[in-house]
Scaffold this motif. Sequence first.
Motif, PDB file in Angstrom:
ATOM      1  N   GLY A  24       0.812  -1.214   0.000  1.00  0.00           N
ATOM      2  CA  GLY A  24       0.000   0.000   0.000  1.00  0.00           C
ATOM      3  C   GLY A  24       0.845   1.263   0.000  1.00  0.00           C
ATOM      4  N   GLY A  25       1.923   1.245   0.771  1.00  0.00           N
ATOM      5  CA  GLY A  25       2.797   2.416   0.821  1.00  0.00           C
ATOM      6  C   GLY A  25       3.425   2.712  -0.524  1.00  0.00           C
ATOM      7  N   ALA A  26       3.854   1.652  -1.229  1.00  0.00           N
ATOM      8  CA  ALA A  26       4.458   1.851  -2.555  1.00  0.00           C
ATOM      9  C   ALA A  26       3.419   2.366  -3.546  1.00  0.00           C
ATOM     10  CB  ALA A  26       5.063   0.539  -3.047  1.00  0.00           C
ATOM     11  N   MET A  27       2.172   1.929  -3.403  1.00  0.00           N
ATOM     12  CA  MET A  27       1.119   2.370  -4.331  1.00  0.00           C
ATOM     13  C   MET A  27       0.770   3.842  -4.138  1.00  0.00           C
ATOM     14  SD  MET A  27       0.135   0.242  -6.607  1.00  0.00           S
ATOM     15  CE  MET A  27      -1.399   0.960  -7.200  1.00  0.00           C
ATOM     16  N   ASP A 213      -1.076   3.019 -15.715  1.00  0.00           N
ATOM     17  CA  ASP A 213      -0.473   3.417 -14.435  1.00  0.00           C
ATOM     18  C   ASP A 213      -0.278   4.930 -14.322  1.00  0.00           C
ATOM     19  OD1 ASP A 213      -0.519   0.883 -13.508  1.00  0.00           O
ATOM     20  OD2 ASP A 213       1.618   0.493 -13.755  1.00  0.00           O
ATOM     21  N   VAL A 214      -0.791   5.666 -15.298  1.00  0.00           N
ATOM     22  CA  VAL A 214      -0.771   7.136 -15.166  1.00  0.00           C
ATOM     23  C   VAL A 214      -1.780   7.544 -14.087  1.00  0.00           C
ATOM     24  CG1 VAL A 214      -1.145   9.313 -16.391  1.00  0.00           C
ATOM     25  CG2 VAL A 214      -0.036   7.394 -17.563  1.00  0.00           C
ATOM     26  N   VAL A 215      -2.927   6.871 -14.085  1.00  0.00           N
ATOM     27  CA  VAL A 215      -3.912   6.979 -12.986  1.00  0.00           C
ATOM     28  C   VAL A 215      -4.394   5.551 -12.721  1.00  0.00           C
ATOM     29  CG1 VAL A 215      -6.074   7.999 -12.173  1.00  0.00           C
ATOM     30  CG2 VAL A 215      -4.645   9.281 -13.792  1.00  0.00           C
ATOM     31  N   PRO A 216      -3.694   4.821 -11.848  1.00  0.00           N
ATOM     32  CA  PRO A 216      -3.988   3.382 -11.727  1.00  0.00           C
ATOM     33  C   PRO A 216      -5.332   3.057 -11.074  1.00  0.00           C
ATOM     34  CG  PRO A 216      -2.274   4.052 -10.166  1.00  0.00           C
ATOM     35  CD  PRO A 216      -2.509   5.215 -11.074  1.00  0.00           C
ATOM     36  N   THR A 217      -5.766   3.873 -10.122  1.00  0.00           N
ATOM     37  CA  THR A 217      -7.063   3.617  -9.463  1.00  0.00           C
ATOM     38  C   THR A 217      -7.789   4.957  -9.321  1.00  0.00           C
ATOM     39  OG1 THR A 217      -6.609   4.050  -7.105  1.00  0.00           O
ATOM     40  CG2 THR A 217      -5.829   1.940  -7.994  1.00  0.00           C
ATOM     41  N   GLY A 218      -9.033   4.872  -8.956  1.00  0.00           N
ATOM     42  CA  GLY A 218      -9.811   6.090  -8.739  1.00  0.00           C
ATOM     43  C   GLY A 218      -9.278   6.937  -7.591  1.00  0.00           C
ATOM     44  N   MET A 227       2.559   6.956  -7.499  1.00  0.00           N
ATOM     45  CA  MET A 227       3.130   5.750  -6.910  1.00  0.00           C
ATOM     46  C   MET A 227       4.643   5.876  -6.684  1.00  0.00           C
ATOM     47  SD  MET A 227       1.232   2.670  -8.984  1.00  0.00           S
ATOM     48  CE  MET A 227       1.461   3.294 -10.630  1.00  0.00           C
ATOM     49  N   ALA A 228       5.114   5.226  -5.623  1.00  0.00           N
ATOM     50  CA  ALA A 228       6.564   5.174  -5.395  1.00  0.00           C
ATOM     51  C   ALA A 228       7.259   4.363  -6.479  1.00  0.00           C
ATOM     52  CB  ALA A 228       6.854   4.567  -4.019  1.00  0.00           C
ATOM     53  N   HIS A 258      -6.156  -0.859 -12.568  1.00  0.00           N
ATOM     54  CA  HIS A 258      -5.844  -1.460 -11.262  1.00  0.00           C
ATOM     55  C   HIS A 258      -6.916  -1.261 -10.190  1.00  0.00           C
ATOM     56  CE1 HIS A 258      -1.895  -3.051 -12.027  1.00  0.00           C
ATOM     57  NE2 HIS A 258      -1.338  -1.890 -12.302  1.00  0.00           N
ATOM     58  N   ASP A 259      -7.928  -0.444 -10.470  1.00  0.00           N
ATOM     59  CA  ASP A 259      -8.927  -0.182  -9.421  1.00  0.00           C
ATOM     60  C   ASP A 259      -9.642  -1.489  -9.057  1.00  0.00           C
ATOM     61  OD1 ASP A 259     -10.574   2.612  -8.439  1.00  0.00           O
ATOM     62  OD2 ASP A 259     -11.548   0.677  -8.159  1.00  0.00           O
ATOM     63  N   ALA A 260      -9.625  -1.843  -7.775  1.00  0.00           N
ATOM     64  CA  ALA A 260     -10.183  -3.134  -7.357  1.00  0.00           C
ATOM     65  C   ALA A 260     -11.687  -3.192  -7.555  1.00  0.00           C
ATOM     66  CB  ALA A 260      -9.827  -3.396  -5.897  1.00  0.00           C
ATOM     67  N   GLU A 261     -12.346  -2.043  -7.587  1.00  0.00           N
ATOM     68  CA  GLU A 261     -13.806  -2.017  -7.672  1.00  0.00           C
ATOM     69  C   GLU A 261     -14.338  -1.577  -9.021  1.00  0.00           C
ATOM     70  OE1 GLU A 261     -15.900  -2.898  -5.246  1.00  0.00           O
ATOM     71  OE2 GLU A 261     -14.240  -3.426  -3.927  1.00  0.00           O
TER      72      GLU A 261
END
Length: 285
Positions: A24-27, A213-218, A227-228, A258-261
């Motif tokens: 989570g920290g890296a994300m 990965d420019v905007v991986p999740t909402g 992201m780190a 990547h958004d889980a939902e």
Amino acid sequence: MIDSASLGDWKITALRDAKFALDGGAMFGVVPRAIWEKMTPVNEDHTIPLATRPFLFEKGDAVILVEPGIGRRWSEKAKAMFHFDYADGHDVLESLAHVGRQPEEVTHVLMSHGHWDHIGALCDEQGVPNFPNAQHWMAESEKEAALHADHLRRASYRAEDLQPVMDAGLLHTFQGEVTILPGLRIVELGGHSDGVSLILLEEAGETACFWSDVVPTGNHVHRPFIMAYDMNAEKSYAVRGPWVERAIKENWLCLLYHDAEDAFGRFFMDGRRPGFQPEIAQKTS
Ligand SMILES: [Zn+2]
């Protein structure tokens, strides 16, 4: 259930590949845990659940896979470490079959960049290309990074994902920008990786954008939420701002990998900062 949207005569379908998890920290990069842990579930090992979500663009004879997916060519150790989960049809080939498509029917495979969680599904577990009749496209800079990864890039790329596709003569590369079909183009940005690209579909005055990965999740629309993992955070910050602004101004349909939902949604101004509004009717189950 698999969700879809339309854009003019194009049908856009959110497919599914394995669910997985990253730290989570890296994300969330410089964003403190006190803030991000309120936005997402957190596993015991501090990872957060993520999707890998290819999209299918279909119109007439064009069957276009946007991002192959993470695939199954992984050791048991890697699968355990990253919590790979293929249950309930979370496999790109199963997902394609579910919408009545065979891998041989795919005419184009468009790749935003070469990171392993995006292109692992190019080949099967024996290293044979999964999409034998497709033109495969990625930025030249990403091909170079994948084939000649230096120490800093080595953890993010596997040359063996790309080499069989090259050996089969299926890989095409571009620099800057390429138009694949009228209204469909790949635009190289860089920042997250050397040549990370947006995939844009424009038709009938509307635009759909695959953000990769420019905007991986909402939760990553706000500009400092970088992201780190990003190779060049300053460039990421600079390049994505104007694109997010344009997506808000023109009310683009945003496609998230990547958004889980949520697969589909729109960016909007939430007070003074950009936010993400899922398209509830098309929420991925
Ligand atoms: Zn990446």
